[in-house]
Design a protein around this motif. Structure first.
Motif, PDB file in Angstrom:
ATOM      1  N   VAL A 118       0.870  -1.179   0.000  1.00  0.00           N
ATOM      2  CA  VAL A 118       0.000   0.000   0.000  1.00  0.00           C
ATOM      3  C   VAL A 118       0.906   1.228   0.000  1.00  0.00           C
ATOM      4  CG1 VAL A 118      -1.877   1.214   1.151  1.00  0.00           C
ATOM      5  CG2 VAL A 118      -1.689  -1.271   1.363  1.00  0.00           C
ATOM      6  N   MET A 119       0.745   2.106  -0.985  1.00  0.00           N
ATOM      7  CA  MET A 119       1.684   3.216  -1.106  1.00  0.00           C
ATOM      8  C   MET A 119       1.006   4.462  -1.654  1.00  0.00           C
ATOM      9  SD  MET A 119       3.773   1.644  -4.382  1.00  0.00           S
ATOM     10  CE  MET A 119       4.988   2.946  -4.402  1.00  0.00           C
ATOM     11  N   GLY A 120       1.541   5.628  -1.266  1.00  0.00           N
ATOM     12  CA  GLY A 120       1.026   6.877  -1.813  1.00  0.00           C
ATOM     13  C   GLY A 120       0.953   7.975  -0.773  1.00  0.00           C
ATOM     14  N   ASP A 121       0.171   9.000  -1.100  1.00  0.00           N
ATOM     15  CA  ASP A 121      -0.024  10.166  -0.246  1.00  0.00           C
ATOM     16  C   ASP A 121      -1.295   9.958   0.565  1.00  0.00           C
ATOM     17  OD1 ASP A 121      -0.428  12.600   0.923  1.00  0.00           O
ATOM     18  OD2 ASP A 121      -0.692  13.723  -0.942  1.00  0.00           O
ATOM     19  N   PHE A 122      -1.132   9.601   1.843  1.00  0.00           N
ATOM     20  CA  PHE A 122      -2.275   9.343   2.707  1.00  0.00           C
ATOM     21  C   PHE A 122      -2.886  10.641   3.244  1.00  0.00           C
ATOM     22  CE2 PHE A 122      -0.038   5.365   2.668  1.00  0.00           C
ATOM     23  CZ  PHE A 122      -1.012   4.401   2.800  1.00  0.00           C
ATOM     24  N   ASN A 123      -2.140  11.737   3.151  1.00  0.00           N
ATOM     25  CA  ASN A 123      -2.566  13.011   3.747  1.00  0.00           C
ATOM     26  C   ASN A 123      -2.900  12.828   5.219  1.00  0.00           C
ATOM     27  OD1 ASN A 123      -2.506  15.569   2.411  1.00  0.00           O
ATOM     28  ND2 ASN A 123      -3.841  14.700   0.837  1.00  0.00           N
ATOM     29  N   SER A 124      -2.240  11.866   5.854  1.00  0.00           N
ATOM     30  CA  SER A 124      -2.480  11.556   7.258  1.00  0.00           C
ATOM     31  C   SER A 124      -1.171  11.102   7.874  1.00  0.00           C
ATOM     32  CB  SER A 124      -3.537  10.454   7.385  1.00  0.00           C
ATOM     33  OG  SER A 124      -3.795  10.149   8.736  1.00  0.00           O
ATOM     34  N   ILE A 125      -0.995  11.383   9.164  1.00  0.00           N
ATOM     35  CA  ILE A 125       0.225  10.990   9.858  1.00  0.00           C
ATOM     36  C   ILE A 125      -0.064   9.828  10.798  1.00  0.00           C
ATOM     37  CG2 ILE A 125       1.302  13.251   9.659  1.00  0.00           C
ATOM     38  CD1 ILE A 125       0.395  13.873  12.482  1.00  0.00           C
ATOM     39  N   ASN A 134       4.882  22.867   3.355  1.00  0.00           N
ATOM     40  CA  ASN A 134       3.953  23.847   2.774  1.00  0.00           C
ATOM     41  C   ASN A 134       4.644  25.016   2.083  1.00  0.00           C
ATOM     42  OD1 ASN A 134       4.964  25.172   4.977  1.00  0.00           O
ATOM     43  ND2 ASN A 134       2.980  25.633   5.916  1.00  0.00           N
ATOM     44  N   LYS A 135       5.986  24.982   2.023  1.00  0.00           N
ATOM     45  CA  LYS A 135       6.761  26.000   1.295  1.00  0.00           C
ATOM     46  C   LYS A 135       6.602  27.407   1.869  1.00  0.00           C
ATOM     47  CE  LYS A 135       8.563  23.323  -1.909  1.00  0.00           C
ATOM     48  NZ  LYS A 135      10.002  23.158  -2.075  1.00  0.00           N
ATOM     49  N   GLN A 136       6.132  27.505   3.115  1.00  0.00           N
ATOM     50  CA  GLN A 136       6.009  28.815   3.745  1.00  0.00           C
ATOM     51  C   GLN A 136       7.350  29.223   4.367  1.00  0.00           C
ATOM     52  OE1 GLN A 136       3.066  30.638   3.527  1.00  0.00           O
ATOM     53  NE2 GLN A 136       2.534  28.958   2.143  1.00  0.00           N
ATOM     54  N   GLU A 137       7.414  30.461   4.824  1.00  0.00           N
ATOM     55  CA  GLU A 137       8.657  30.987   5.366  1.00  0.00           C
ATOM     56  C   GLU A 137       8.606  31.082   6.884  1.00  0.00           C
ATOM     57  OE1 GLU A 137       9.538  34.712   3.549  1.00  0.00           O
ATOM     58  OE2 GLU A 137       9.651  33.907   1.512  1.00  0.00           O
ATOM     59  N   GLY A 138       9.798  30.983   7.508  1.00  0.00           N
ATOM     60  CA  GLY A 138       9.926  31.200   8.936  1.00  0.00           C
ATOM     61  C   GLY A 138       9.092  30.253   9.768  1.00  0.00           C
ATOM     62  N   GLU A 139       8.398  30.824  10.755  1.00  0.00           N
ATOM     63  CA  GLU A 139       7.601  30.022  11.680  1.00  0.00           C
ATOM     64  C   GLU A 139       6.361  29.411  11.037  1.00  0.00           C
ATOM     65  OE1 GLU A 139       6.677  32.486  14.976  1.00  0.00           O
ATOM     66  OE2 GLU A 139       8.747  32.527  15.757  1.00  0.00           O
ATOM     67  N   ASN A 140       6.020  29.852   9.842  1.00  0.00           N
ATOM     68  CA  ASN A 140       4.847  29.311   9.144  1.00  0.00           C
ATOM     69  C   ASN A 140       5.150  28.026   8.383  1.00  0.00           C
ATOM     70  OD1 ASN A 140       3.154  31.464   9.968  1.00  0.00           O
ATOM     71  ND2 ASN A 140       3.957  32.758   8.319  1.00  0.00           N
ATOM     72  N   ARG A 141       6.435  27.638   8.325  1.00  0.00           N
ATOM     73  CA  ARG A 141       6.801  26.418   7.588  1.00  0.00           C
ATOM     74  C   ARG A 141       6.365  25.178   8.376  1.00  0.00           C
ATOM     75  NH1 ARG A 141      10.533  24.716   3.510  1.00  0.00           N
ATOM     76  NH2 ARG A 141      10.227  26.840   2.733  1.00  0.00           N
ATOM     77  N   VAL A 142       5.698  24.257   7.681  1.00  0.00           N
ATOM     78  CA  VAL A 142       5.239  22.999   8.269  1.00  0.00           C
ATOM     79  C   VAL A 142       5.830  21.838   7.470  1.00  0.00           C
ATOM     80  CG1 VAL A 142       3.249  21.542   8.815  1.00  0.00           C
ATOM     81  CG2 VAL A 142       3.085  24.027   9.080  1.00  0.00           C
ATOM     82  N   PHE A 143       6.411  20.869   8.174  1.00  0.00           N
ATOM     83  CA  PHE A 143       6.912  19.648   7.567  1.00  0.00           C
ATOM     84  C   PHE A 143       6.063  18.472   8.054  1.00  0.00           C
ATOM     85  CE2 PHE A 143      10.612  22.382   7.379  1.00  0.00           C
ATOM     86  CZ  PHE A 143      11.207  22.070   6.164  1.00  0.00           C
ATOM     87  N   SER A 144       5.730  17.563   7.145  1.00  0.00           N
ATOM     88  CA  SER A 144       4.933  16.392   7.520  1.00  0.00           C
ATOM     89  C   SER A 144       5.432  15.147   6.803  1.00  0.00           C
ATOM     90  CB  SER A 144       3.448  16.588   7.184  1.00  0.00           C
ATOM     91  OG  SER A 144       2.865  17.576   7.995  1.00  0.00           O
ATOM     92  N   ARG A 145       5.183  14.023   7.428  1.00  0.00           N
ATOM     93  CA  ARG A 145       5.470  12.715   6.809  1.00  0.00           C
ATOM     94  C   ARG A 145       4.124  12.078   6.481  1.00  0.00           C
ATOM     95  NH1 ARG A 145       9.882   9.445   6.641  1.00  0.00           N
ATOM     96  NH2 ARG A 145       9.569   7.185   6.533  1.00  0.00           N
ATOM     97  N   ILE A 146       3.636  12.342   5.292  1.00  0.00           N
ATOM     98  CA  ILE A 146       2.302  11.870   4.913  1.00  0.00           C
ATOM     99  C   ILE A 146       2.339  10.884   3.743  1.00  0.00           C
ATOM    100  CG2 ILE A 146       1.080  13.887   5.799  1.00  0.00           C
ATOM    101  CD1 ILE A 146       1.086  15.060   3.015  1.00  0.00           C
ATOM    102  N   ASP A 147       3.504  10.724   3.114  1.00  0.00           N
ATOM    103  CA  ASP A 147       3.666   9.755   2.019  1.00  0.00           C
ATOM    104  C   ASP A 147       4.354   8.514   2.581  1.00  0.00           C
ATOM    105  OD1 ASP A 147       3.106  11.585  -0.572  1.00  0.00           O
ATOM    106  OD2 ASP A 147       4.286  12.720   0.903  1.00  0.00           O
ATOM    107  N   ARG A 148       3.761   7.352   2.366  1.00  0.00           N
ATOM    108  CA  ARG A 148       4.299   6.129   2.966  1.00  0.00           C
ATOM    109  C   ARG A 148       4.189   4.942   2.016  1.00  0.00           C
ATOM    110  NH1 ARG A 148       5.303   6.619   8.405  1.00  0.00           N
ATOM    111  NH2 ARG A 148       4.356   8.412   9.435  1.00  0.00           N
ATOM    112  N   VAL A 149       5.049   3.945   2.299  1.00  0.00           N
ATOM    113  CA  VAL A 149       4.970   2.647   1.635  1.00  0.00           C
ATOM    114  C   VAL A 149       4.806   1.608   2.743  1.00  0.00           C
ATOM    115  CG1 VAL A 149       6.075   1.011   0.091  1.00  0.00           C
ATOM    116  CG2 VAL A 149       6.494   3.461  -0.193  1.00  0.00           C
TER     117      VAL A 149
END
Length: 327
Positions: free
Chosen positions: A94-101, A143-158
Motif C-alpha cells: 500500500v503506497m502513496g499520499d495518505f494526507n495523514s500521519i 507547505n513552502k512557507q517561510e519562517g515560523e509558518n513552515r510545516v513539515f509532515s510525513r504523509i507519504d508512505r509505503v
C-alpha cells in the motif's frame, strides 16, 4: 493528459480514477513489457491492483493511495483497505499520499493531536501493515512557507504485509529531495539478492509484551488437520508471522526506544524538581520509569542473545578452518 501519454511514455499503459472523482486524482502508468497490471477496484482515494512482473512469478497486490485533505473526507478511505486485508492474505503493498500521519513526530511546525494519528494507526493495525524500510528525506511534504509558518509532515508512505516482506526482503523506499515541488518523489526498489533467506530467530524480549501470550494461545488453540508433526509446524508458522509483526511494532529499534525513554524520564524528573507537589507529574514519572526499565531489560536481553549467537557462529567458523588446516 494527452501530451503525457504521447510524448513522455509513448508505449506505456495508463489509467486514472477519473470515473470516481471529477479531478481524476490518481494517474497510474506502467510499462506493459515489464508488468501486467490488473485493476481490481477503484475509488476516489485509491486504485487497488494486482501486479505481475513479466520477469518473474513474484506477483503481488498493490494499492495506490491519494487521501483527501480533511479527516472527515478521509473516513471513506479506511474501510476499503480493511476489506482488502480481510479478503487477501497474499503479498500486499500500500503506497502513496495518505494526507495523514501515524506518529506524533510525523509533523513539525503545527500542532499534532491524538485524533490526527488515530484513524490511520487503527487501520494499519487492523490490516497488519508495517512500514517498508525508508531512506532519504524524513519528512515527505512541506507547505513552502517561510519562517515560523513552515510545516513539515510525513504523509507519504509505503506499507506492506508480512507476505510481501517475505517475498521482497531487501525492499526499500527512497525519498528524494523535493526541489520545486511540495512532495518528495519516492522510488521503491526491490533489490535482488543472492544471499540465503534470513533465518527466523526468537528473542526473549518479546515475552515482555502483553500481546505475546495472546498470540501463542490464539494459534495454539486452532485446529489443524493432519499428523501431529504437521499440526505443530503449521501452528509455529502462524506464530512466527505474528511475532514478526510484533517485533516491527515495538522491538525493531530497541536501543533508540531505550534512549528516548531515558530522555523522557530525565525531563519529567527535572519538572518534578521544579514542582515537587505536582501529582500528575509524579504519576507520569512512575509510568515512564516502568517503560524505561522494560526497554532497558529488552535491550540487554537482545545484546546477550546476539552476542551469544555471534560467538557460536565464530566458533563454528574457527572449527571449519581448523578442520581444513589438518586435512
Amino acid at each position: 493528459m494527452g501530451n503525457l501519454y504521447l510524448t513522455v511514455c509513448p508505449n506505456w499503459c495508463f489509467t486514472t480514477n477519473l470515473s470516481c472523482h471529477y479531478n481524476g486524482r490518481i494517474v497510474l502508468a506502467w510499462d506493459p513489457d515489464e508488468f501486467q497490471i490488473d485493476i481490481i477496484h477503484m475509488g476516489s482515494q485509491l486504485i487497488h491492483t494486482c501486479v505481475t512482473p513479466r520477469s518473474s512469478d513474484k506477483g503481488f497486490f498493490c494499492t495506490f493511495i491519494y487521501g483527501f485533505n480533511t479527516p472527515t473526507e478521509r473516513e471513506s478511505l479506511w474501510a476499503p483497505l480493511t476489506s482488502f486485508s480481510n479478503l487477501n492474505h497474499q503479498a500486499w503493498l500500500v503506497m502513496g499520499d495518505f494526507n495523514s500521519i501515524m506518529e506524533m513526530e510525523d509533523r513539525i511546525g503545527a500542532l499534532v493531536r491524538l485524533a490526527d494519528i488515530k484513524p490511520m494507526r487503527n487501520c494499519m493495525a487492523t490490516c497488519n501493515l508495517t512500514q517498508v524500510k525508508t531512506i532519504g528525506r524524513q519528512f515527505t511534504w512541506n507547505n513552502k512557507q517561510e519562517g515560523e509558518n513552515r510545516v513539515f509532515s510525513r504523509i507519504d508512505r509505503v506499507l506492506s504485509n508480512t507476505a510481501w516482506d517475505d517475498k521482497f526482503p531487501t525492499a526499500e523506499a527512497m525519498y528524494l529531495p523535493e526541489g520545486t515541488f511540495d512532495h518528495c518523489p519516492m522510488i521503491l526498489s526491490t533489490l535482488s539478492t543472492c544471499q540465503s533467506k534470513k533465518p527466523f530467530r526468537f528473542y526473549n524480549m518479546w515475552t515482555s509484551s502483553p500481546d505475546f501470550l495472546p498470540i501463542i494461545e490464539k494459534h495454539w488453540e486452532k485446529y489443524v488437520y493432519g499428523c501431529p508433526m504437521f499440526r505443530i509446524i503449521q501452528k509455529l508458522k502462524w506464530i512466527k508471522q505474528d511475532l514478526r509483526v510484533l517485533n516491527k511494532s515495538g522491538y525493531s529499534n530497541i536501543e533508540a526506544t531505550k534512549i528516548q525513554l531515558q530522555h523522557q524520564l530525565a525531563d519529567i524528573q527535572n519538572k518534578l524538581h521544579t514542582d515537587p507537589t505536582d501529582a500528575l507529574l509524579a504519576t507520569e514519572e512512575k509510568a515512564i520509569d516502568a517503560a524505561y526499565r522494560t526497554a532497558k531489560e529488552n535491550h540487554l536481553s537482545f545484546l546477550h542473545q546476539t552476542s551469544k549467537a555471534h560467538w557460536l557462529e565464530q566458533g563454528d567458523e574457527n572449527s571449519r578452518a581448523f578442520y581444513q588446516s589438518i586435512r
